[in-house]
Design a protein around this motif. Structure first.
Motif, PDB file in Angstrom:
ATOM      1  N   LEU A   8      42.888  25.465 -93.773  1.00 41.15           N
ATOM      2  CA  LEU A   8      42.448  24.683 -92.613  1.00 41.15           C
ATOM      3  C   LEU A   8      43.656  23.981 -91.999  1.00 41.15           C
ATOM      4  O   LEU A   8      44.357  23.230 -92.671  1.00 41.15           O
ATOM      5  CB  LEU A   8      41.399  23.650 -93.026  1.00 41.15           C
ATOM      6  N   ALA A   9      43.864  24.266 -90.726  1.00 40.97           N
ATOM      7  CA  ALA A   9      45.072  23.741 -90.072  1.00 40.97           C
ATOM      8  C   ALA A   9      44.797  23.403 -88.615  1.00 40.97           C
ATOM      9  O   ALA A   9      45.663  23.546 -87.760  1.00 40.97           O
ATOM     10  CB  ALA A   9      46.208  24.764 -90.166  1.00 40.97           C
ATOM     11  N   GLY A  11      43.684  20.407 -87.433  1.00 43.23           N
ATOM     12  CA  GLY A  11      43.809  18.984 -87.085  1.00 43.23           C
ATOM     13  C   GLY A  11      44.982  18.718 -86.155  1.00 43.23           C
ATOM     14  O   GLY A  11      45.980  19.432 -86.168  1.00 43.23           O
ATOM     15  N   GLN A  77      39.682  27.486 -84.120  1.00 45.44           N
ATOM     16  CA  GLN A  77      38.568  26.540 -84.100  1.00 45.44           C
ATOM     17  C   GLN A  77      38.779  25.685 -82.847  1.00 45.44           C
ATOM     18  O   GLN A  77      39.665  24.830 -82.818  1.00 45.44           O
ATOM     19  CB  GLN A  77      38.576  25.655 -85.362  1.00 45.44           C
ATOM     20  N   GLN A  80      37.090  20.503 -83.184  1.00 45.70           N
ATOM     21  CA  GLN A  80      37.098  20.134 -84.592  1.00 45.70           C
ATOM     22  C   GLN A  80      35.790  19.423 -84.948  1.00 45.70           C
ATOM     23  O   GLN A  80      35.665  18.215 -84.793  1.00 45.70           O
ATOM     24  CB  GLN A  80      38.312  19.261 -84.913  1.00 45.70           C
ATOM     25  N   LEU A  81      34.835  20.223 -85.390  1.00 46.41           N
ATOM     26  CA  LEU A  81      33.501  19.688 -85.666  1.00 46.41           C
ATOM     27  C   LEU A  81      33.276  19.445 -87.157  1.00 46.41           C
ATOM     28  O   LEU A  81      32.146  19.244 -87.580  1.00 46.41           O
ATOM     29  CB  LEU A  81      32.434  20.642 -85.119  1.00 46.41           C
ATOM     30  N   GLY A  82      34.332  19.500 -87.933  1.00 47.14           N
ATOM     31  CA  GLY A  82      34.215  19.224 -89.364  1.00 47.14           C
ATOM     32  C   GLY A  82      34.745  20.367 -90.220  1.00 47.14           C
ATOM     33  O   GLY A  82      34.928  21.486 -89.742  1.00 47.14           O
ATOM     34  N   THR A  83      34.976  20.048 -91.496  1.00 43.46           N
ATOM     35  CA  THR A  83      35.577  21.040 -92.403  1.00 43.46           C
ATOM     36  C   THR A  83      34.661  22.249 -92.613  1.00 43.46           C
ATOM     37  O   THR A  83      35.139  23.377 -92.755  1.00 43.46           O
ATOM     38  CB  THR A  83      35.908  20.395 -93.764  1.00 43.46           C
ATOM     39  N   ALA A  86      34.985  24.384 -89.658  1.00 45.53           N
ATOM     40  CA  ALA A  86      36.293  25.050 -89.681  1.00 45.53           C
ATOM     41  C   ALA A  86      36.245  26.309 -90.550  1.00 45.53           C
ATOM     42  O   ALA A  86      36.676  27.390 -90.134  1.00 45.53           O
ATOM     43  CB  ALA A  86      37.364  24.092 -90.196  1.00 45.53           C
ATOM     44  N   TYR A 104      44.505  23.546 -97.549  1.00 40.02           N
ATOM     45  CA  TYR A 104      44.730  22.717 -96.365  1.00 40.02           C
ATOM     46  C   TYR A 104      46.181  22.790 -95.900  1.00 40.02           C
ATOM     47  O   TYR A 104      47.100  22.668 -96.709  1.00 40.02           O
ATOM     48  CB  TYR A 104      44.336  21.264 -96.689  1.00 40.02           C
ATOM     49  N   ASP A 106      47.811  20.675 -94.341  1.00 45.23           N
ATOM     50  CA  ASP A 106      48.523  19.398 -94.465  1.00 45.23           C
ATOM     51  C   ASP A 106      48.542  18.888 -95.911  1.00 45.23           C
ATOM     52  O   ASP A 106      48.823  17.720 -96.153  1.00 45.23           O
ATOM     53  CB  ASP A 106      47.914  18.347 -93.519  1.00 45.23           C
ATOM     54  N   TYR A 140      37.703   8.963 -99.814  1.00 38.25           N
ATOM     55  CA  TYR A 140      37.470  10.324-100.324  1.00 38.25           C
ATOM     56  C   TYR A 140      35.989  10.604-100.574  1.00 38.25           C
ATOM     57  O   TYR A 140      35.190   9.685-100.757  1.00 38.25           O
ATOM     58  CB  TYR A 140      38.231  10.527-101.638  1.00 38.25           C
ATOM     59  N   ILE A 154      28.451  16.240-103.267  1.00 32.87           N
ATOM     60  CA  ILE A 154      29.592  15.397-102.927  1.00 32.87           C
ATOM     61  C   ILE A 154      29.124  14.500-101.801  1.00 32.87           C
ATOM     62  O   ILE A 154      28.499  14.981-100.841  1.00 32.87           O
ATOM     63  CB  ILE A 154      30.799  16.242-102.476  1.00 32.87           C
ATOM     64  N   GLU A 156      30.357  11.775 -98.901  1.00 32.64           N
ATOM     65  CA  GLU A 156      31.517  11.238 -98.192  1.00 32.64           C
ATOM     66  C   GLU A 156      31.464   9.711 -98.196  1.00 32.64           C
ATOM     67  O   GLU A 156      30.378   9.114 -98.203  1.00 32.64           O
ATOM     68  CB  GLU A 156      31.539  11.762 -96.743  1.00 32.64           C
ATOM     69  N   ASN A 171      36.774  14.370-104.468  1.00 34.38           N
ATOM     70  CA  ASN A 171      37.000  15.738-103.999  1.00 34.38           C
ATOM     71  C   ASN A 171      38.397  15.850-103.392  1.00 34.38           C
ATOM     72  O   ASN A 171      38.763  15.076-102.509  1.00 34.38           O
ATOM     73  CB  ASN A 171      35.928  16.046-102.936  1.00 34.38           C
ATOM     74  N   TYR A 199      29.990  19.092 -92.704  1.00 41.02           N
ATOM     75  CA  TYR A 199      30.777  18.855 -93.915  1.00 41.02           C
ATOM     76  C   TYR A 199      30.807  20.106 -94.793  1.00 41.02           C
ATOM     77  O   TYR A 199      29.754  20.600 -95.209  1.00 41.02           O
ATOM     78  CB  TYR A 199      30.135  17.757 -94.777  1.00 41.02           C
TER      79      TYR A 199
HETATM   80  C1  UD1 Z   1      37.805  15.746 -96.673  1.00 38.35           C
HETATM   81  C2  UD1 Z   1      36.565  15.945 -97.552  1.00 38.35           C
HETATM   82  C3  UD1 Z   1      36.534  14.857 -98.617  1.00 38.35           C
HETATM   83  C4  UD1 Z   1      37.805  14.886 -99.434  1.00 38.35           C
HETATM   84  C5  UD1 Z   1      39.015  14.758 -98.510  1.00 38.35           C
HETATM   85  C6  UD1 Z   1      40.279  14.984 -99.287  1.00 38.35           C
HETATM   86  C7  UD1 Z   1      34.870  16.930 -96.124  1.00 38.35           C
HETATM   87  C8  UD1 Z   1      33.659  16.680 -95.330  1.00 38.35           C
HETATM   88  N1  UD1 Z   1      35.411  15.864 -96.729  1.00 38.35           N
HETATM   89  O1  UD1 Z   1      37.616  14.514 -96.009  1.00 38.35           O
HETATM   90  O2  UD1 Z   1      35.432  15.044 -99.468  1.00 38.35           O
HETATM   91  O3  UD1 Z   1      37.806  13.828-100.382  1.00 38.35           O
HETATM   92  O4  UD1 Z   1      38.966  15.770 -97.472  1.00 38.35           O
HETATM   93  O5  UD1 Z   1      41.366  14.702 -98.456  1.00 38.35           O
HETATM   94  O6  UD1 Z   1      35.301  18.053 -96.221  1.00 38.35           O
HETATM   95  N2  UD1 Z   1      39.997  20.150 -90.432  1.00 38.35           N
HETATM   96  C9  UD1 Z   1      39.935  21.211 -89.558  1.00 38.35           C
HETATM   97  N3  UD1 Z   1      38.906  21.276 -88.688  1.00 38.35           N
HETATM   98  C10 UD1 Z   1      37.936  20.332 -88.634  1.00 38.35           C
HETATM   99  C11 UD1 Z   1      37.998  19.257 -89.533  1.00 38.35           C
HETATM  100  C12 UD1 Z   1      39.045  19.190 -90.428  1.00 38.35           C
HETATM  101  O7  UD1 Z   1      40.786  22.094 -89.564  1.00 38.35           O
HETATM  102  O8  UD1 Z   1      37.022  20.479 -87.823  1.00 38.35           O
HETATM  103  C13 UD1 Z   1      41.118  20.062 -91.382  1.00 38.35           C
HETATM  104  C14 UD1 Z   1      41.978  18.856 -91.072  1.00 38.35           C
HETATM  105  O9  UD1 Z   1      43.042  19.216 -90.213  1.00 38.35           O
HETATM  106  C15 UD1 Z   1      42.492  18.474 -92.439  1.00 38.35           C
HETATM  107  C16 UD1 Z   1      41.362  18.909 -93.371  1.00 38.35           C
HETATM  108  O10 UD1 Z   1      40.602  19.843 -92.667  1.00 38.35           O
HETATM  109  O11 UD1 Z   1      43.624  19.214 -92.791  1.00 38.35           O
HETATM  110  C17 UD1 Z   1      40.527  17.753 -93.881  1.00 38.35           C
HETATM  111  O12 UD1 Z   1      39.917  17.153 -92.780  1.00 38.35           O
HETATM  112  P1  UD1 Z   1      39.682  15.594 -92.713  1.00 38.35           P
HETATM  113  O13 UD1 Z   1      38.935  15.285 -91.499  1.00 38.35           O
HETATM  114  O14 UD1 Z   1      40.938  14.877 -92.945  1.00 38.35           O
HETATM  115  O15 UD1 Z   1      38.701  15.404 -93.967  1.00 38.35           O
HETATM  116  P2  UD1 Z   1      38.477  14.047 -94.725  1.00 38.35           P
HETATM  117  O16 UD1 Z   1      37.616  13.174 -93.894  1.00 38.35           O
HETATM  118  O17 UD1 Z   1      39.734  13.473 -95.204  1.00 38.35           O
END
Ligand code: UD1
Ligand code: CA
Length: 457
Positions: A8-9, A11, A77, A80-83, A86, A104, A106, A140, A154, A156, A171, A199
């Motif tokens: 996932l990249a 962000g 993507q 950015q509507l969530g992991t 993604a 990830y 990052d 987290y 899990i 959030e 997580n 999520y």
């Molecule tokens: C996420 C996890 C959380 C975990 C944490 C660890 C979810 C819902 N939550 O939270 O349980 O403890 O990581 O760091 O997964 N990204 C995309 N597209 C999106 C959203 C995110 O590519 O639509 C990428 C972001 O660039 C980032 C990664 O996914 O590299 C994590 O996204 P982020 O929004 O930071 O998740 P957290 O809220 O930190």
């Protein structure tokens, strides 16, 4: 079972305050994404799907340059509507019979060993979550376990109850699952939660509902799962990574004047008894033999240095090859194609490019040697310049064994200087200088009789 990796990249990395997309921010002078991509490829991934969003063109062109032959599938993507959303974008490129590992862009420092161990700990038909214990778990997703210790879901931070917030197992975001299962679960995610996001973490609950067991695998080293959101975290990871490199150098037997003041931006191999002084930067692939000494403030890039060779302070080497017992610097610059044979010497303010300097030959002060082939036991005097460039083409200078080039000579290439030749200081040599002879081109010194300095009127 073949492995497909999803990175996932997408962000933006707003907190970086940068025009460069977050995953291209440099760690050890290399994009964050390159680190985890290289790790993914080392896992023998059959395919690596990179989910990109912000700065997609920049990310793709940069990564394609570095990984031209890698089996990468680029997946956009748009929003950015969530992991979970993604990972959904990558589903069409995942093979039904593959296992999917989610990483990830990052989170650069997850090790190959950890990821191999993680996959091995999770049966291939189950869902695995890489977790870590955190004294302060704020921010987290918390791992919620059932009565028998099984992972049930899990939650959030923003959706967690007070009791759930007290859980310290969190997580890391890294998961492994059969791709076919992801294809079942992800379309069923909803964004009905505190952040209005899809999520990825909700697949844990869906797995349980579908009778698929979930394994949580603990990782020890927080550095391996640490993400980067701002420049301070980037600097922190840089230092952690450099400390690891320094420890590795010392484990190979190198003595470091200060492990906190050596930077490795690539790979360094050292023999026994090397000494590395402060503020030395290594780039690319560097190999040091035994008993090599590197003085303070040197930059050594893509070079091979033989046994018992010394590089003195403030020298720069780029694509240079040095044999044993050489002596370089201080303030020397060896550019690509510099090759020093055994016991050659290059002293202060000497620039060497695309030049072979034979055994026991020396250029000790203030010289430029470009496109030369220099024999053994040659002395290149101070201020000697090879005029290797006519404004259009580069030309070669050949200097035979035992030649002596007087100080401040200009050697206009193409040129040959015979073995044992002597060039008088201050000469401009444009034609072949005969072996074992003295060649001088400067005007003879005369004294003007009766000459007086002018007097002030
Ligand atoms: C996420 C996890 C959380 C975990 C944490 C660890 C979810 C819902 N939550 O939270 O349980 O403890 O990581 O760091 O997964 N990204 C995309 N597209 C999106 C959203 C995110 O590519 O639509 C990428 C972001 O660039 C980032 C990664 O996914 O590299 C994590 O996204 P982020 O929004 O930071 O998740 P957290 O809220 O930190
Ligand atoms: Ca995050």
């Amino acid at each position: 079972m073949k492995l497909d990796v999803v990175i996932l990249a997408a962000g933006k990395g707003t907190r970086m305050k940068s025009f460069l997309p977050k995953v291209l921010q440099p760690l050890a002078k290399r994009p964050l994404l390159s680190h985890i991509l290289e790790t993914s490829l080392s896992l023998n991934a059959h395919k690596v799907a990179i989910v990109f969003g912000h700065g997609g063109d920049q990310v793709q062109s940069q990564i394609k340059k570095e990984f031209s032959d890698a089996p990468i599938a680029w997946v956009e993507q748009q929003q950015q509507l969530g992991t979970g959303h993604a990972v959904s974008q990558a589903l069409p490129v995942l093979d039904d019979d593959a296992r999917a590992l989610i990483l990830y862009g990052d989170v650069p420092l997850t090790s190959i060993a950890t990821l191999v161990g993680f996959q091995d700990s999770v049966p291939k038909d189950q869902l695995g979550v890489l977790t870590i214990e955190m004294a302060v778990p704020t921010g987290y997703g918390r791992i919620i376990r059932g009565e028998c210790g099984q992972v049930v879901r899990i939650v959030e931070e923003k959706d967690a109850s007070v009791a759930e917030k007290a859980v310290t197992e969190v997580n890391t975001g890294i998961m492994v699952a059969p791709a076919a299962r992801l294809k079942e679960w992800l379309p069923r995610l909803s964004s009905n939660n505190a952040q209005g996001e899809y999520y990825l973490t909700d697949i844990v609950k869906l797995a349980n509902e579908g009778g698929v067991a979930v394994q949580a695998v603990l990782v020890d080293d927080p550095m391996e799962v640490e993400g980067v959101n701002d420049k301070r975290q980037l600097a922190k990871l840089e230092r952690l990574l450099q400390a690891k490199h320094a420890n590795h150098l010392m484990a190979m037997g190198a003595t470091l004047a200060d492990p906190a003041r050596v930077d490795v931006r690539g790979q360094v191999e050292v023999g026994s008894d090397c000494f590395i002084d402060v503020n030395v930067v290594f780039e690319g692939r560097v190999v040091l033999g035994n008993n090599v000494e590197i003085g303070p403030n040197c930059l050594i890039k893509d070079s091979v240095i033989g046994n018992n060779t010394t590089i003195k302070a403030n020298s720069m080497l780029d694509n240079a090859r040095l044999a044993d017992h050489c002596d370089v610097g201080p303030f020397a610059r060896l550019r690509p194609g510099a090759e020093l044979a055994s016991a050659a010497r290059v002293g202060n303010f000497v620039e060497v490019k695309n030049t072979y300097l034979g055994a026991h030959s020396k250029a000790n002060h203030l010289a430029y040697l470009g496109d030369c082939e220099i024999g053994t036991e040659v002395n290149v005097g101070a201020g000697t310049i090879t005029c290797n460039y006519d404004g259009v083409n580069k030309h070669k200078t050949r200097i035979g064994d035992g030649a002596f080039i007087g100080s401040n000579s200009s050697l206009v290439a193409p040129l040959e200087i015979g073995a044992g030749a002597t060039i008088g200081a201050g000469s401009t040599i444009t034609r072949k200088a005969e072996a074992d002879a003295l060649t001088v081109t400067r005007a003879k010194q005369t004294t003007i009789e009766g000459w007086r300095r002018p007097t002030k009127k």
